[in-house]
Design a protein around this motif. Structure first.
Motif, PDB file in Angstrom:
ATOM      1  N   ARG A  98      -0.581   0.977  -4.753  1.00  0.00           N
ATOM      2  CA  ARG A  98       0.525   0.354  -5.058  1.00  0.00           C
ATOM      3  C   ARG A  98       1.635   1.035  -4.246  1.00  0.00           C
ATOM      4  O   ARG A  98       2.785   0.574  -3.998  1.00  0.00           O
ATOM      5  CB  ARG A  98       1.098   0.463  -6.528  1.00  0.00           C
ATOM      6  CG  ARG A  98       0.454  -0.463  -7.629  1.00  0.00           C
ATOM      7  CD  ARG A  98       1.034  -0.325  -8.836  1.00  0.00           C
ATOM      8  NE  ARG A  98       2.381  -0.726  -8.905  1.00  0.00           N
ATOM      9  CZ  ARG A  98       3.343  -0.788 -10.047  1.00  0.00           C
ATOM     10  NH1 ARG A  98       3.057  -0.394 -10.839  1.00  0.00           N
ATOM     11  NH2 ARG A  98       4.649  -1.316  -9.547  1.00  0.00           N
ATOM     12  N   TRP A 146       1.514   1.621  -1.319  1.00  0.00           N
ATOM     13  CA  TRP A 146       1.738   1.147   0.150  1.00  0.00           C
ATOM     14  C   TRP A 146       1.940  -0.698  -0.081  1.00  0.00           C
ATOM     15  O   TRP A 146       2.306  -1.212   0.567  1.00  0.00           O
ATOM     16  CB  TRP A 146       0.425   0.899   0.853  1.00  0.00           C
ATOM     17  CG  TRP A 146       0.212   2.356   1.270  1.00  0.00           C
ATOM     18  CD1 TRP A 146       0.946   2.936   2.323  1.00  0.00           C
ATOM     19  CD2 TRP A 146      -0.377   3.466   0.813  1.00  0.00           C
ATOM     20  NE1 TRP A 146       0.739   4.413   2.556  1.00  0.00           N
ATOM     21  CE2 TRP A 146      -0.393   4.705   1.293  1.00  0.00           C
ATOM     22  CE3 TRP A 146      -1.303   3.683  -0.385  1.00  0.00           C
ATOM     23  CZ2 TRP A 146      -0.883   5.975   1.239  1.00  0.00           C
ATOM     24  CZ3 TRP A 146      -1.791   4.571  -0.495  1.00  0.00           C
ATOM     25  CH2 TRP A 146      -1.622   5.883   0.130  1.00  0.00           C
ATOM     26  N   ARG A 147       1.632  -1.231  -1.475  1.00  0.00           N
ATOM     27  CA  ARG A 147       1.915  -2.456  -1.729  1.00  0.00           C
ATOM     28  C   ARG A 147       3.266  -2.869  -2.260  1.00  0.00           C
ATOM     29  O   ARG A 147       3.834  -3.835  -1.606  1.00  0.00           O
ATOM     30  CB  ARG A 147       0.982  -2.794  -2.686  1.00  0.00           C
ATOM     31  CG  ARG A 147      -0.555  -2.983  -2.285  1.00  0.00           C
ATOM     32  CD  ARG A 147      -1.567  -3.244  -3.516  1.00  0.00           C
ATOM     33  NE  ARG A 147      -2.895  -3.236  -3.072  1.00  0.00           N
ATOM     34  CZ  ARG A 147      -3.976  -3.418  -3.968  1.00  0.00           C
ATOM     35  NH1 ARG A 147      -3.558  -3.322  -5.388  1.00  0.00           N
ATOM     36  NH2 ARG A 147      -5.092  -3.438  -3.539  1.00  0.00           N
ATOM     37  N   ASP A 148       3.618  -1.957  -3.173  1.00  0.00           N
ATOM     38  CA  ASP A 148       5.073  -2.290  -3.418  1.00  0.00           C
ATOM     39  C   ASP A 148       6.019  -0.943  -3.731  1.00  0.00           C
ATOM     40  O   ASP A 148       7.112  -1.088  -4.235  1.00  0.00           O
ATOM     41  CB  ASP A 148       4.827  -2.948  -5.042  1.00  0.00           C
ATOM     42  CG  ASP A 148       4.308  -2.217  -6.049  1.00  0.00           C
ATOM     43  OD1 ASP A 148       4.236  -0.786  -5.968  1.00  0.00           O
ATOM     44  OD2 ASP A 148       3.934  -2.620  -7.146  1.00  0.00           O
ATOM     45  N   GLY A 149       5.603   0.060  -3.239  1.00  0.00           N
ATOM     46  CA  GLY A 149       6.381   1.408  -3.154  1.00  0.00           C
ATOM     47  C   GLY A 149       6.415   2.172  -4.363  1.00  0.00           C
ATOM     48  O   GLY A 149       6.648   3.222  -4.414  1.00  0.00           O
ATOM     49  N   ASP A 150       5.658   1.681  -5.321  1.00  0.00           N
ATOM     50  CA  ASP A 150       5.496   2.478  -6.632  1.00  0.00           C
ATOM     51  C   ASP A 150       4.537   3.758  -6.539  1.00  0.00           C
ATOM     52  O   ASP A 150       3.350   3.673  -6.156  1.00  0.00           O
ATOM     53  CB  ASP A 150       5.102   1.666  -7.846  1.00  0.00           C
ATOM     54  CG  ASP A 150       5.004   2.399  -9.102  1.00  0.00           C
ATOM     55  OD1 ASP A 150       6.150   2.334  -9.795  1.00  0.00           O
ATOM     56  OD2 ASP A 150       4.048   3.036  -9.676  1.00  0.00           O
ATOM     57  N   ARG A 203      10.183   6.638  -4.586  1.00  0.00           N
ATOM     58  CA  ARG A 203       9.532   5.532  -4.177  1.00  0.00           C
ATOM     59  C   ARG A 203       8.837   5.664  -3.065  1.00  0.00           C
ATOM     60  O   ARG A 203       9.263   6.627  -2.033  1.00  0.00           O
ATOM     61  CB  ARG A 203      10.296   4.145  -4.605  1.00  0.00           C
ATOM     62  CG  ARG A 203      10.505   3.889  -6.083  1.00  0.00           C
ATOM     63  CD  ARG A 203      11.178   2.575  -6.066  1.00  0.00           C
ATOM     64  NE  ARG A 203      10.654   1.596  -5.500  1.00  0.00           N
ATOM     65  CZ  ARG A 203       9.641   1.221  -6.221  1.00  0.00           C
ATOM     66  NH1 ARG A 203       9.315   1.256  -7.479  1.00  0.00           N
ATOM     67  NH2 ARG A 203       9.290  -0.100  -5.415  1.00  0.00           N
TER      68      ARG A 203
END
Length: 622
Positions: free
Chosen positions: A49, A51-55, A436
């Motif tokens: 996550r 790299w996908r959405d910053g979480d 994040r």
């Protein structure tokens, strides 16, 4: 043979004592509740996550929960000797050993090298997370080794194998880790990681020559960290990161003394040792120098004003006694008797065990009063503080920050003014949001808590402060004359053409419990009709604006009885500026834990731009 302090499980008189039963009761209860339930997960999809959405919180939260459960199981097994709890420890250890990486997703270098969104198990990354796991396993091995050997032979060999592969060999075989000061200044990562590496080596490295080599490398690294700190003892990362930088170095220094067979104390006498010893004396004082009252501290950079975790104050107390700082010792002792110090959500096994086995700490009485010093001036860090009632959290306290905008965990905040009333911040710095993907990337200063527009500094002709070491305060001074005053020139922090000087003077009238902030500016040219200048004030609590009267009042209860809550009145020249309030709803968990649901920005926008001008704002307790 382990070289770590604290008695192991065979010391039954110590671990099975009535005192331990009382101190460990919350951990034992939690460990027993967890028996037979699924362990927290650390899944690849959570790792990806980042790299996908910053979480990053989802994955790190699972890892931290897993380690917390292991810590509770370990101390519960130490006290009870219960074989079910020893098995629980073994399960937790094997889960960590089978975890693909000990590195936190935000720090994994495989993505930058290969584009992976999972760890590269052939190239371990030694970061904060890896160091934390290695140290935890080292302390589990040291404390419960005999019990683990009885229940699960082979587990300790697995611990040693995984720690050598993931931590000890990367530390000795690669010396280009950036946190060692390679092409970057040293900061809190360096002592945090190296102290954990040292603990792992002392407990788990059976080869004496390799162990000595690691001790030598860490000794050099911790000395370099001491040498990197300013002589005034200030920490530009703020109070929160003192605990994850300076405190980690103090812990490592204790282990180094033990490894070298020295009595615990300051660095050995020499020219370099004397300078380091003086630095340590100064940094030990930093926490109490930043104390506003109660739970509240001066919050700068990514440091929250109210700590979101509790800390091992026995460490401060021990070092304060060594350096002869009675005020630092008193401040540390004021936390004695608070059970949450041991069992907050981020407790580490080493810190809990060292506190439990510190006889001088456990013998201290509760309710020692903190010193709450009257004024502080750190000339190299450029942080100043003064309070109207020295020795008391009551009254008005004011802090002023200079420095530059390239500091560790930097916010663009040169010239910031913070004001607390009766120990509670009212004019505030928002502090640390949840980290994040972009928090330390190119868009860091797109996030509102880091921007100068959301700090208590001017917006000059519509322009905010810029990041970078070159954007800095000029000529800051602070101290007591007839009244306490701090003075600095903010112009260097702004990329504003023609800005010659922006002098800010902050004074505290102790008798009147009043702070005055006077700004005086000058430009080399006339205004070009662009955006106007505004003075910003970020406020915590209930805010009421009376524009016609030229003042606003702020009331921040922070758990005090309503009858005891006073207000801070902010007054300005109503003929010169237009006031406006903007409410900032808080949707970030870590900011909300400090401030609640909202903060409010008061903007005082000038009516007319000119080549030179002045503005005076008063902040009075009412």
């Amino acid at each position: 043979m382990s070289h770590l302090p604290a008695p192991d499980v065979t010391a039954r008189e110590f671990w099975a004592s009535e005192r331990m039963a009382a101190d460990l009761a919350p951990a034992i209860a939690q460990a027993e509740r967890s028996l037979g339930t699924p362990w927290p997960e650390a899944r690849a999809s959570q790792f990806a996550r980042f790299w996908r959405d910053g979480d990053r919180k989802d994955y790190e939260g699972g890892v931290i929960a897993r380690q917390r459960r292991l810590t509770y199981a370990a101390v519960a097994a130490l006290h009870t000797g219960d074989e079910r709890l020893v098995d629980e420890v073994v399960d937790g250890v094997i889960l960590l050993c089978e975890q693909s990486t000990w590195c936190w997703a935000a720090h994994e270098h495989a993505h930058g090298r290969s584009g992976y969104v999972v760890a590269d198990v052939t190239d371990p990354c030694l970061d904060l997370g890896a160091g934390e796991v290695a140290a935890q396993l080292a302390w589990v091995d040291h404390l419960l080794g005999p019990a683990i050997d009885d229940r699960a032979p082979g587990v300790r060999a697995r611990i040693r194998h995984e720690t050598r592969q993931r931590v000890l060999r990367p530390f000795t075989h690669r010396r280009d880790w950036w946190w060692l000061g390679v092409d970057r200044p040293l900061m809190n990562w360096s002592p945090w990681i190296q102290g954990n590496v040292l603990a792992a080596a002392l407990a788990l490295e059976d080869d004496a020559a390799r162990r000595r080599h690691i001790v030598d490398l860490v000794d050099e690294g911790i000395a370099a960290y001491w040498d990197s700190l300013p002589a005034d003892g200030g920490v530009d990362e703020g109070y929160h990161y003192w605990w994850q930088g300076v405190a980690r170095a103090l812990e490592a220094q204790d282990l180094l003394d033990r490894a070298r067979g020295r009595e615990p104390g300051l660095p050995a006498p020499s020219d370099a040792g004397a300078a380091r010893a003086e630095t340590i004396r100064q940094v030990v004082a930093f926490p109490h120098r930043m104390h506003l009252g109660g739970e509240w501290y001066v919050g700068v950079a990514d440091s929250p004003a109210r700590p979101i975790w509790t800390w091992p104050w026995n460490l401060v107390h021990s070092w304060a006694r060594r350096v002869g700082d009675d005020e630092a010792a008193r401040h540390a002792a004021s936390h004695r008797g608070r059970p949450e110090i041991l069992w907050d959500e981020r407790v580490t096994l080493s810190r809990a065990v060292l506190m439990l086995s510190d006889d001088e700490w456990t013998a201290l009485p509760a309710n020692t009063a903190p010193p709450l010093v009257g004024e502080v001036w750190l000339p190299e860090t450029q942080v100043a503080l003064a309070r109207s009632r020295p020795g008391s959290g009551e009254g008005v306290a004011v802090a002023v920050k200079g420095g530059h905008n390239g500091e560790n965990h930097n916010h663009n905040d040169v010239g910031e003014v913070l004001v607390a009333l009766d120990g509670v911040p009212v004019v505030v710095d928002a502090g640390k949001p949840t980290y994040r993907a972009g928090t330390f990337g190119e868009d860091r200063y797109e996030q509102w808590p880091m921007r100068s527009a959301w700090h208590n500094v001017p917006l000059v002709r519509g322009v905010e402060q810029a990041p970078g070491t070159e954007f800095a305060a000029r000529s800051m001074t602070a101290g007591t004359g007839s009244t306490w005053a701090a003075r600095l020139d903010l112009a260097g922090a702004y990329p504003v053409p023609g800005l010659h000087a922006w002098w800010r003077e902050v004074t505290l009238d102790r008798a009147a419990e009043s702070v005055t902030v006077r700004d005086e500016w000058s430009f080399d040219d006339d205004p070009d009709g662009g955006p106007p200048t505004a003075l910003h004030w970020l406020l915590a609590g209930d805010v009421e604006l009376d524009a016609a009267a030229g003042h606003a009042t702020v009331r921040h209860a922070a758990g005090r009885p309503p009858a005891e809550v006073r207000s801070l009145r902010i007054t300005w020249d109503r003929e010169a500026v237009d006031p406006a309030l903007e409410v900032r709803e808080i949707d970030d968990d870590e900011l909300a834990a400090v401030w609640g649901e909202r903060l409010t920005r008061l903007s005082l926008t000038t009516h007319e731009e000119s080549r030179a001008g002045t503005s005076t704002v008063r902040l009075d307790a009412v």
